[in-house]
Each structure stands twice: as C-alpha cells, then as structure tokens.
Write a protein that holds these residues in place. Structure first.
Motif: not given
Length: 131
Positions: A17-36
C-alpha cells in the motif's frame, strides 16, 4: 514499523500500500475520482500523460485493493463508471495531507534542490573556476 512482533502478511500489505501511495498514477487517479464517479475516457483526458494501458492497470489494481468500484450501466454502448469506495476515500486522506505538505513547503524544497544542484553539478558539467 514491521518488526518480528507483527504479522508478516500485514507487513507485506503495508509495503504494497505504501508502494501504491507512492505511485504517481494512483495518486492522480484518486485525486480525479475524489470529485465523484468518472468514466474511463474522462479519466484518460484528466490524467495528463497516462496511457490507456497504464490507466487500465491502475484502475484494476485500485479495484483489487478495494479502493475503487467499477459499475457497468446496461446501456448501448455500455457505460462504465469508476468511483472511490469508502476505503478509497479514506486512502485519499494521506494523499491530500502529502499534497498539502508539499504546497506548504514548496519554496523550501525548491531552495534545497537548487543548493544541492549548485554543490553537485551533473557529471560532465563541472564548473571551472578561474583564478
């Protein structure tokens, strides 16, 4: 964090999960999905630079971890939406905290980098001092 008193399986999950948190695509996708919820094509446009294959792999990994849900609507053509689960929203909290930390410390980070780069020029670009 993970020593001999911890369950090795949990330590492995922490590492993953730390590796997932450090993955730039994961971070960007989660940020995009935060709005719905978003459709794949909308995510592809919003996450600049991500390939279709990498977006597919990222969404599958997030779905496997329980962070993202995938809903197929029975329309023609089928409409597929991705959304953060409750677990995914909670995973977004440390991402927001890290982003906030970077914004608060941006100038200090840039100054530190500039000072380091001045002391350590790339190989082949050593400064010649005259005198």
């Amino acid at each position: 964090m993970c020593d001999s008193s911890y369950d090795p399986a949990k330590c492995q999950t922490v590492s993953e999960m730390l590796a997932r948190l450090g993955d730039k695509w994961t971070v960007l996708v989660i940020m995009m999905l935060a709005d719905g919820p978003q459709r794949f094509s909308d995510l592809k446009r919003a996450v600049v630079g991500i390939s279709q294959r990498m977006l597919t792999l990222t969404l599958r990994a997030l779905e496997r971890d329980g962070l993202v849900s995938r809903t197929v609507h029975p329309t023609v053509p089928p409409k597929v939406e991705y959304a953060l689960t409750e677990l995914g929203r909670s995973f977004g909290e440390p991402i927001k905290a890290m982003g906030g930390w970077v914004f608060r410390n941006h100038d200090l980070i840039q100054m530190a980098r500039a000072e380091f780069d001045e002391r350590n020029p790339p190989a082949g670009q050593k400064l010649v001092q005259l005198g």
